[in-house]
Write a protein that holds these residues in place. Structure first.
Motif, PDB file in Angstrom:
ATOM      1  N   VAL A  88      -7.446  11.762 -18.478  1.00 39.97           N
ATOM      2  CA  VAL A  88      -7.070  10.756 -17.477  1.00 39.97           C
ATOM      3  C   VAL A  88      -5.585  10.439 -17.612  1.00 39.97           C
ATOM      4  O   VAL A  88      -4.867  10.324 -16.606  1.00 39.97           O
ATOM      5  N   GLU A  89      -5.103  10.327 -18.847  1.00 37.55           N
ATOM      6  CA  GLU A  89      -3.686  10.034 -19.068  1.00 37.55           C
ATOM      7  C   GLU A  89      -2.794  11.167 -18.551  1.00 37.55           C
ATOM      8  O   GLU A  89      -1.715  10.911 -18.008  1.00 37.55           O
ATOM      9  N   ILE A  90      -3.231  12.405 -18.699  1.00 40.76           N
ATOM     10  CA  ILE A  90      -2.458  13.540 -18.179  1.00 40.76           C
ATOM     11  C   ILE A  90      -2.300  13.409 -16.666  1.00 40.76           C
ATOM     12  O   ILE A  90      -1.205  13.606 -16.124  1.00 40.76           O
ATOM     13  N   PHE A  91      -3.369  13.054 -15.977  1.00 43.99           N
ATOM     14  CA  PHE A  91      -3.280  12.852 -14.529  1.00 43.99           C
ATOM     15  C   PHE A  91      -2.346  11.689 -14.196  1.00 43.99           C
ATOM     16  O   PHE A  91      -1.564  11.758 -13.250  1.00 43.99           O
ATOM     17  N   ALA A  92      -2.419  10.612 -14.986  1.00 46.52           N
ATOM     18  CA  ALA A  92      -1.552   9.449 -14.744  1.00 46.52           C
ATOM     19  C   ALA A  92      -0.081   9.808 -14.973  1.00 46.52           C
ATOM     20  O   ALA A  92       0.794   9.401 -14.184  1.00 46.52           O
ATOM     21  N   LEU A  93       0.208  10.543 -16.028  1.00 43.67           N
ATOM     22  CA  LEU A  93       1.583  10.952 -16.308  1.00 43.67           C
ATOM     23  C   LEU A  93       2.120  11.854 -15.204  1.00 43.67           C
ATOM     24  O   LEU A  93       3.272  11.729 -14.779  1.00 43.67           O
ATOM     25  N   HIS A  94       1.279  12.758 -14.730  1.00 49.90           N
ATOM     26  CA  HIS A  94       1.693  13.650 -13.651  1.00 49.90           C
ATOM     27  C   HIS A  94       1.935  12.863 -12.365  1.00 49.90           C
ATOM     28  O   HIS A  94       2.917  13.110 -11.653  1.00 49.90           O
ATOM     29  N   ALA A  95       1.062  11.895 -12.087  1.00 47.89           N
ATOM     30  CA  ALA A  95       1.229  11.056 -10.897  1.00 47.89           C
ATOM     31  C   ALA A  95       2.502  10.215 -10.996  1.00 47.89           C
ATOM     32  O   ALA A  95       3.135   9.895  -9.990  1.00 47.89           O
ATOM     33  N   ALA A  96       2.912   9.871 -12.226  1.00 46.32           N
ATOM     34  CA  ALA A  96       4.127   9.076 -12.434  1.00 46.32           C
ATOM     35  C   ALA A  96       5.393   9.932 -12.355  1.00 46.32           C
ATOM     36  O   ALA A  96       6.502   9.399 -12.450  1.00 46.32           O
ATOM     37  N   GLY A  97       5.229  11.235 -12.201  1.00 44.64           N
ATOM     38  CA  GLY A  97       6.379  12.099 -11.992  1.00 44.64           C
ATOM     39  C   GLY A  97       6.781  12.973 -13.162  1.00 44.64           C
ATOM     40  O   GLY A  97       7.747  13.734 -13.069  1.00 44.64           O
ATOM     41  N   LEU A  98       6.074  12.915 -14.281  1.00 42.54           N
ATOM     42  CA  LEU A  98       6.403  13.786 -15.402  1.00 42.54           C
ATOM     43  C   LEU A  98       6.045  15.229 -15.060  1.00 42.54           C
ATOM     44  O   LEU A  98       5.045  15.484 -14.376  1.00 42.54           O
ATOM     45  N   THR A  99       6.848  16.145 -15.561  1.00 47.09           N
ATOM     46  CA  THR A  99       6.559  17.555 -15.330  1.00 47.09           C
ATOM     47  C   THR A  99       5.419  18.000 -16.245  1.00 47.09           C
ATOM     48  O   THR A  99       5.143  17.361 -17.269  1.00 47.09           O
ATOM     49  N   GLN A 100       4.796  19.097 -15.871  1.00 45.60           N
ATOM     50  CA  GLN A 100       3.727  19.638 -16.706  1.00 45.60           C
ATOM     51  C   GLN A 100       4.249  20.020 -18.082  1.00 45.60           C
ATOM     52  O   GLN A 100       3.566  19.837 -19.089  1.00 45.60           O
ATOM     53  N   THR A 101       5.488  20.512 -18.139  1.00 43.44           N
ATOM     54  CA  THR A 101       6.082  20.888 -19.424  1.00 43.44           C
ATOM     55  C   THR A 101       6.239  19.662 -20.322  1.00 43.44           C
ATOM     56  O   THR A 101       5.909  19.706 -21.510  1.00 43.44           O
ATOM     57  N   ALA A 102       6.718  18.563 -19.752  1.00 47.33           N
ATOM     58  CA  ALA A 102       6.897  17.332 -20.527  1.00 47.33           C
ATOM     59  C   ALA A 102       5.555  16.783 -21.002  1.00 47.33           C
ATOM     60  O   ALA A 102       5.430  16.317 -22.148  1.00 47.33           O
ATOM     61  N   ILE A 103       4.548  16.865 -20.149  1.00 48.75           N
ATOM     62  CA  ILE A 103       3.207  16.391 -20.520  1.00 48.75           C
ATOM     63  C   ILE A 103       2.649  17.242 -21.654  1.00 48.75           C
ATOM     64  O   ILE A 103       2.087  16.732 -22.624  1.00 48.75           O
ATOM     65  N   ALA A 104       2.823  18.559 -21.556  1.00 43.66           N
ATOM     66  CA  ALA A 104       2.329  19.471 -22.595  1.00 43.66           C
ATOM     67  C   ALA A 104       2.965  19.152 -23.942  1.00 43.66           C
ATOM     68  O   ALA A 104       2.280  19.091 -24.965  1.00 43.66           O
ATOM     69  N   LYS A 105       4.278  18.929 -23.960  1.00 42.63           N
ATOM     70  CA  LYS A 105       4.961  18.594 -25.214  1.00 42.63           C
ATOM     71  C   LYS A 105       4.462  17.272 -25.767  1.00 42.63           C
ATOM     72  O   LYS A 105       4.220  17.141 -26.964  1.00 42.63           O
ATOM     73  N   GLN A 106       4.288  16.279 -24.896  1.00 41.68           N
ATOM     74  CA  GLN A 106       3.841  14.956 -25.339  1.00 41.68           C
ATOM     75  C   GLN A 106       2.435  15.008 -25.932  1.00 41.68           C
ATOM     76  O   GLN A 106       2.136  14.339 -26.919  1.00 41.68           O
ATOM     77  N   LYS A 107       1.563  15.815 -25.351  1.00 38.53           N
ATOM     78  CA  LYS A 107       0.167  15.886 -25.792  1.00 38.53           C
ATOM     79  C   LYS A 107      -0.078  16.955 -26.851  1.00 38.53           C
ATOM     80  O   LYS A 107      -1.169  17.050 -27.408  1.00 38.53           O
ATOM     81  N   GLY A 108       0.925  17.782 -27.124  1.00 35.74           N
ATOM     82  CA  GLY A 108       0.772  18.807 -28.153  1.00 35.74           C
ATOM     83  C   GLY A 108      -0.127  19.959 -27.753  1.00 35.74           C
ATOM     84  O   GLY A 108      -0.821  20.542 -28.585  1.00 35.74           O
ATOM     85  N   VAL A 109      -0.124  20.283 -26.466  1.00 33.02           N
ATOM     86  CA  VAL A 109      -0.931  21.397 -25.956  1.00 33.02           C
ATOM     87  C   VAL A 109      -0.023  22.329 -25.165  1.00 33.02           C
ATOM     88  O   VAL A 109       1.145  22.021 -24.912  1.00 33.02           O
ATOM     89  N   SER A 110      -0.552  23.455 -24.738  1.00 33.76           N
ATOM     90  CA  SER A 110       0.256  24.424 -24.003  1.00 33.76           C
ATOM     91  C   SER A 110       0.428  24.004 -22.540  1.00 33.76           C
ATOM     92  O   SER A 110      -0.354  23.226 -21.994  1.00 33.76           O
ATOM     93  N   LEU A 111       1.467  24.563 -21.927  1.00 35.09           N
ATOM     94  CA  LEU A 111       1.718  24.330 -20.506  1.00 35.09           C
ATOM     95  C   LEU A 111       0.526  24.807 -19.677  1.00 35.09           C
ATOM     96  O   LEU A 111       0.106  24.140 -18.727  1.00 35.09           O
ATOM     97  N   SER A 112      -0.060  25.959 -20.052  1.00 34.19           N
ATOM     98  CA  SER A 112      -1.196  26.472 -19.280  1.00 34.19           C
ATOM     99  C   SER A 112      -2.404  25.541 -19.386  1.00 34.19           C
ATOM    100  O   SER A 112      -3.158  25.396 -18.426  1.00 34.19           O
ATOM    101  N   SER A 113      -2.571  24.876 -20.543  1.00 37.21           N
ATOM    102  CA  SER A 113      -3.675  23.911 -20.677  1.00 37.21           C
ATOM    103  C   SER A 113      -3.499  22.761 -19.693  1.00 37.21           C
ATOM    104  O   SER A 113      -4.445  22.360 -19.021  1.00 37.21           O
ATOM    105  N   VAL A 114      -2.286  22.240 -19.604  1.00 43.03           N
ATOM    106  CA  VAL A 114      -2.022  21.131 -18.670  1.00 43.03           C
ATOM    107  C   VAL A 114      -2.233  21.602 -17.239  1.00 43.03           C
ATOM    108  O   VAL A 114      -2.863  20.906 -16.433  1.00 43.03           O
TER     109      VAL A 114
END
Length: 136
Positions: A88-114
């Motif tokens: 849910v937080e990944i969706f919220a971060l994406h809706a707030a304008g964060l890039t998938q790359t930034a979300i992946a780094k923040q969550k410690g997962v790969s870009l493809s996972s996001v």
């Protein structure tokens, strides 16, 4: 005496390796416990974990289930880095304008996972509020 760390298969299920006449065989712990204390399972069944924790192989937690009934998705999978609330937080971060790359780094997962999460190819069992899915 300390227990050695459990070996996990790709599903996150503990297994043991046994050498029989020089041949190494792998056996899942849940299957061994059920066969030993409950008996062989009916055709079309596999070990199921009542609490969803694949490393909890106490006989009280195990049962034979239809193969299609097992639900070890998401955080119930033994090797998951994320929990349902992270999705849910990944969706919220994406809706707030964060890039998938930034979300992946923040969550410690790969870009493809996001990417797979946001496209609902994985973690689709997690409910996401409508206002967050419109941005994905």
């Amino acid at each position: 005496m300390a227990r050695p760390p459990a070996k996990l298969n790709r599903e996150g299920r503990p297994f043991v390796e046994v050498s029989i006449q020089g041949q190494i065989r792998r056996y899942r712990v849940d299957r061994l416990v059920l066969k030993t204390f409950v008996g062989p399972g009916p055709d079309g069944t596999a070990p199921g974990h009542r609490d969803g924790q694949l490393c909890n192989n106490r006989v009280q937690n195990l049962c034979w289930q239809e193969k299609g009934k097992r639900t070890n998705k998401g955080e119930r999978h033994g090797r998951s880095k994320l929990k349902d609330e992270d999705i849910v937080e990944i969706f919220a971060l994406h809706a707030a304008g964060l890039t998938q790359t930034a979300i992946a780094k923040q969550k410690g997962v790969s870009l493809s996972s996001v990417s797979q999460i946001l496209s609902r190819k994985t973690w689709s069992h997690v409910s996401i509020p409508d206002h967050l899915t419109e941005a994905a």
